[in-house]
Every structure is written in structure tokens, then in C-alpha cells.
Design an enzyme around this catalytic site. Structure first.
Site, PDB file in Angstrom:
ATOM      1  N   SER A 146       0.876  -1.186   0.000  1.00  0.00           N
ATOM      2  CA  SER A 146       0.000   0.000   0.000  1.00  0.00           C
ATOM      3  C   SER A 146       0.901   1.221   0.000  1.00  0.00           C
ATOM      4  O   SER A 146       2.056   1.150   0.448  1.00  0.00           O
ATOM      5  CB  SER A 146      -0.857   0.008   1.267  1.00  0.00           C
ATOM      6  OG  SER A 146      -1.387   1.308   1.496  1.00  0.00           O
ATOM      7  N   TYR A 159      -1.726  -1.343  10.366  1.00  0.00           N
ATOM      8  CA  TYR A 159      -1.860  -1.566   8.920  1.00  0.00           C
ATOM      9  C   TYR A 159      -0.595  -1.120   8.184  1.00  0.00           C
ATOM     10  O   TYR A 159      -0.064  -1.860   7.343  1.00  0.00           O
ATOM     11  CB  TYR A 159      -3.090  -0.793   8.426  1.00  0.00           C
ATOM     12  CG  TYR A 159      -3.397  -1.000   6.965  1.00  0.00           C
ATOM     13  CD1 TYR A 159      -3.922  -2.203   6.509  1.00  0.00           C
ATOM     14  CD2 TYR A 159      -3.173   0.017   6.038  1.00  0.00           C
ATOM     15  CE1 TYR A 159      -4.211  -2.390   5.156  1.00  0.00           C
ATOM     16  CE2 TYR A 159      -3.464  -0.161   4.700  1.00  0.00           C
ATOM     17  CZ  TYR A 159      -3.977  -1.364   4.261  1.00  0.00           C
ATOM     18  OH  TYR A 159      -4.252  -1.550   2.930  1.00  0.00           O
TER      19      TYR A 159
HETATM   20  P1  NAP Z   1     -11.852  -6.098   0.480  1.00  0.00           P
HETATM   21  O1  NAP Z   1     -12.899  -5.553  -0.450  1.00  0.00           O
HETATM   22  O2  NAP Z   1     -12.168  -6.181   1.926  1.00  0.00           O
HETATM   23  O3  NAP Z   1     -11.353  -7.516  -0.053  1.00  0.00           O
HETATM   24  C1  NAP Z   1     -10.431  -8.287   0.680  1.00  0.00           C
HETATM   25  C2  NAP Z   1     -10.871  -9.727   0.621  1.00  0.00           C
HETATM   26  O4  NAP Z   1      -9.906 -10.519   1.347  1.00  0.00           O
HETATM   27  C3  NAP Z   1     -12.224  -9.962   1.278  1.00  0.00           C
HETATM   28  O5  NAP Z   1     -13.069 -10.739   0.452  1.00  0.00           O
HETATM   29  C4  NAP Z   1     -11.849 -10.701   2.541  1.00  0.00           C
HETATM   30  O6  NAP Z   1     -12.847 -11.588   3.004  1.00  0.00           O
HETATM   31  C5  NAP Z   1     -10.621 -11.475   2.093  1.00  0.00           C
HETATM   32  N1  NAP Z   1      -9.890 -11.977   3.243  1.00  0.00           N
HETATM   33  C6  NAP Z   1      -9.698 -11.364   4.449  1.00  0.00           C
HETATM   34  N2  NAP Z   1      -9.035 -12.177   5.279  1.00  0.00           N
HETATM   35  C7  NAP Z   1      -8.793 -13.321   4.590  1.00  0.00           C
HETATM   36  C8  NAP Z   1      -8.159 -14.537   4.935  1.00  0.00           C
HETATM   37  N3  NAP Z   1      -7.647 -14.737   6.157  1.00  0.00           N
HETATM   38  N4  NAP Z   1      -8.092 -15.528   4.000  1.00  0.00           N
HETATM   39  C9  NAP Z   1      -8.625 -15.340   2.758  1.00  0.00           C
HETATM   40  N5  NAP Z   1      -9.253 -14.204   2.398  1.00  0.00           N
HETATM   41  C10 NAP Z   1      -9.347 -13.207   3.305  1.00  0.00           C
HETATM   42  O7  NAP Z   1     -10.521  -5.206   0.379  1.00  0.00           O
HETATM   43  P2  NAP Z   1      -9.793  -4.446  -0.843  1.00  0.00           P
HETATM   44  O8  NAP Z   1      -9.938  -2.991  -0.612  1.00  0.00           O
HETATM   45  O9  NAP Z   1     -10.151  -5.036  -2.141  1.00  0.00           O
HETATM   46  O10 NAP Z   1      -8.284  -4.776  -0.460  1.00  0.00           O
HETATM   47  C11 NAP Z   1      -7.558  -5.829  -1.066  1.00  0.00           C
HETATM   48  C12 NAP Z   1      -6.100  -5.648  -0.698  1.00  0.00           C
HETATM   49  O11 NAP Z   1      -5.660  -4.362  -1.154  1.00  0.00           O
HETATM   50  C13 NAP Z   1      -5.814  -5.679   0.796  1.00  0.00           C
HETATM   51  O12 NAP Z   1      -4.575  -6.340   1.022  1.00  0.00           O
HETATM   52  C14 NAP Z   1      -5.672  -4.215   1.161  1.00  0.00           C
HETATM   53  O13 NAP Z   1      -4.862  -4.027   2.299  1.00  0.00           O
HETATM   54  C15 NAP Z   1      -5.015  -3.688  -0.085  1.00  0.00           C
HETATM   55  N6  NAP Z   1      -5.175  -2.254  -0.281  1.00  0.00           N
HETATM   56  C16 NAP Z   1      -6.412  -1.692  -0.363  1.00  0.00           C
HETATM   57  C17 NAP Z   1      -6.508  -0.317  -0.537  1.00  0.00           C
HETATM   58  C18 NAP Z   1      -7.845   0.360  -0.617  1.00  0.00           C
HETATM   59  O14 NAP Z   1      -7.882   1.589  -0.520  1.00  0.00           O
HETATM   60  N7  NAP Z   1      -8.942  -0.371  -0.835  1.00  0.00           N
HETATM   61  C19 NAP Z   1      -5.360   0.474  -0.616  1.00  0.00           C
HETATM   62  C20 NAP Z   1      -4.105  -0.134  -0.526  1.00  0.00           C
HETATM   63  C21 NAP Z   1      -4.023  -1.508  -0.374  1.00  0.00           C
HETATM   64  P3  NAP Z   1     -13.821 -11.119   4.214  1.00  0.00           P
HETATM   65  O15 NAP Z   1     -14.629  -9.986   3.667  1.00  0.00           O
HETATM   66  O16 NAP Z   1     -14.577 -12.356   4.507  1.00  0.00           O
HETATM   67  O17 NAP Z   1     -12.901 -10.667   5.328  1.00  0.00           O
END
Ligand code: NAP
Length: 262
Positions: A146, A159
Site C-alpha cells: 500500500s 496496517y
Molecule cells: P476487500 O474488499 O475487503 O477484499 C479483501 C478480501 O480478502 C475480502 O473478500 C476478505 O474476506 C478477504 N480476506 C480477508 N481475510 C482473509 C483470509 N484470512 N483468508 C482469505 N481471504 C481473506 O478489500 P480491498 O480494498 O479489495 O483490499 C484488497 C487488498 O488491497 C488488501 O490487502 C488491502 O490491504 C489492499 N489495499 C487496499 C486499498 C484500498 O484503498 N482499498 C489500498 C491499498 C491496499 P472477508 O470480507 O470475509 O474478510
């Protein structure tokens, strides 16, 4: 929905946390570019939905439920994926959770959970997929870091620590696995509007809409990112087009990191 093409023709990609947000969008994007996609998520309902959407769009996908923090579950996922498809060309370690709070506000069990999902959740899938890539002397790993690995951000202590660790881990992995023809790169998104961000906005701010407006102001783009923006970057890293990128951070952040002083 992204454009169709053949940028990942003949490639099999395993994407963790692909039931939602960036992972889901990347799964659809990869499939529309010819990849066979193995969708992983903790949540079977959401993961199966992603796989079904891919198949409905004419792509090839299957779902494997696994908790990326659990060694037995991840080892079984890797074994099953390799039995089904013979190889994994691309591993996208995307699953992650948010951690809200300044350091003194974070309870130890919450701290540990953020570390487990965001760091162990990169370590374990890599550990169980790498031997097959090493044997084939080919593979791509994309780790989700990130932009907070690079900049200070209020109330994101746990985080930020995890995403900094993922970036450092990416570089070390690249050194170790370059001799095996494996490329390891990291994605550094800024704020991308996904369920993850919608949840933390609700948790952290009394007025989530006002918070979105203030986040937009710190972006040079003036807008939040969309899952598609990150999925396209992931597609580039997954494809042979990025063959000279090794151990690199790829920023998709609307100018937050390098535009700060503009
Ligand atoms: P999201 O919509 O919450 O998607 C993340 C997915 O990962 C969810 O379906 C979640 O399932 C699943 N997950 C969580 N814990 C898990 C586990 N132990 N085993 C398998 N799956 C698991 O989040 P997103 O925004 O797309 O983020 C995806 C990645 O991008 C993350 O690593 C996040 O830190 C990174 N990121 C996001 C942003 C942002 O602004 N969105 C910015 C920088 C980096 P549950 O819903 O069941 O927990």
C-alpha cells in the site's frame, strides 16, 4: 467490466481474497485476458460468486476456500490448484484487512490479527506455491502492499507496519527467487473505493461522506481510485509485458506519494 484480450493467454493465476474489491476485479480482469483463474477467499459465498461471474462472462474460473493465515488450509489450496491445473503461473497475494488506530489505541489481539492476515497471509501462499514455480523455473508473484508503506497516515499504525513489511519482503523474495526465473513485485495503491474502505470510513469517522471529500483533497487526481485502476496494474505485473520489473513497487495512488509537494 474490462476489455477482453489475450494478455494472460495460457496462464493460470491464483488470487487470494478475490471475493471482494480489488481481488474480485483483478480476477475478472485476468480471466477476460485469457487466464484460468483460481479464486480464493475466506468467505465461500463471495468467492463462489466471483467464479460464477467469470464463467458467466465466458472465462474459466474455480473457487478454493482457504484462510490465508492457516498453513494446513493454504497447503491444501496450493495442492488442489496444482492437481487441477498442473501449474500456477501467477500468485497474487491480495487478501488483507484494515487496522484502524494510532499505536497506543490498538489492542494486542487486534495488532496480532492485522499482522497475521496481512503478512502471514503473504508468506504462507508464497511458501506453498513457490516450490512448483522453482521446479518450472518460471512464475510471477504480486504482493499487495500500500502507499502507506511509504507515507505516514493518521490512525493506521498496525496496517502501515504490515504493508511496509510486505514491501520489504517483496524485495527479499525477489533476490532469493530471481535465479529460478521468478519475478516478485508489489502493488502500492492509494485509497481505492472498495468494501474495505467503505467499512473503515464508517468505523473511523462520524461523517463518512465528509471523510471521502477530505481524502479526495489529498489526491492530486482529486478522486479516489477504483478497483479497476489496481486490477489493470496487477494485470501488467502478471503479464510478460512487465518482464523487466523485479522487486519493484508499483504505485497506483492518484499522486499521493510523489505528488505531495507539487
Ligand atoms: P476487500 O474488499 O475487503 O477484499 C479483501 C478480501 O480478502 C475480502 O473478500 C476478505 O474476506 C478477504 N480476506 C480477508 N481475510 C482473509 C483470509 N484470512 N483468508 C482469505 N481471504 C481473506 O478489500 P480491498 O480494498 O479489495 O483490499 C484488497 C487488498 O488491497 C488488501 O490487502 C488491502 O490491504 C489492499 N489495499 C487496499 C486499498 C484500498 O484503498 N482499498 C489500498 C491499498 C491496499 P472477508 O470480507 O470475509 O474478510
Amino acid at each position: 467490466m474490462s476489455a477482453t484480450g489475450q494478455r494472460l493467454h495460457n496462464k493460470t493465476a491464483l488470487i487470494t481474497g478475490a471475493g471482494s474489491g480489488i481481488g474480485k476485479c483483478s480476477a475478472l480482469t485476468f480471466a477476460l485476458q485469457g487466464a484460468t483463474v483460481i479464486v480464493n477467499d475466506l468467505d465461500a459465498g463471495k468467492g463462489k460468486e466471483t467464479a460464477e461471474e467469470i464463467r458467466a462472462a465466458g472465462g474459466v474460473a474455480s473457487f478454493i476456500q482457504a484462510d490465508v493465515t492457516d498453513p494446513a488450509s493454504v497447503e491444501a489450496m496450493a495442492r488442489q490448484a496444482l492437481e487441477r491445473h498442473g501449474r500456477i503461473d501467477v500468485l497474487f497475494n491480495n487478501a488483507g484487512i484494515s487496522g484502524v488506530g494510532a499505536l497506543h489505541e490498538v489492542e494486542p489481539d487486534v495488532w496480532d490479527r492485522v499482522m497475521r492476515v496481512n503478512i502471514r497471509g503473504v508468506y504462507l501462499p508464497s511458501k506453498y506455491v513457490l516450490p512448483s514455480m522453482m521446479e518450472r523455473k518460471s512464475g510471477v508473484i504480486i504482493n499487495m502492499s500500500s502507499c502507506v508503506a511509504e507515507i505516514g497516515l493518521a490512525k493506521r499504525a498496525s496496517y502501515s507496519a504490515t504493508k511496509g513489511a510486505v514491501l520489504a519482503l517483496t524485495k527479499s523474495m525477489q533476490v532469493d527467487y530471481a535465479p529460478y526465473g521468478i519475478r516478485v513485485n508489489a502493488l502500492l495503491p492509494g485509497t481505492i473505493l472498495t468494501p474495505f474502505v467503505e467499512n473503515y470510513l464508517k468505523q473511523s469517522y462520524e461523517d463518512p461522506e465528509a471523510a471521502v471529500e477530505s481524502i479526495k483533497k489529498r489526491q492530486l487526481s482529486g478522486e479516489l481510485g477504483r478497483p479497476e485502476d489496481v486490477a489493470q496494474a496487477a494485470l501488467f505485473l502478471a503479464s510478460d509485458e512487465s518482464k523487466f520489473m523485479m522487486g519493484s513497487p508499483l504505485y497506483i495512488d492518484g499522486g499521493v506519494v510523489f505528488g505531495k509537494n507539487a
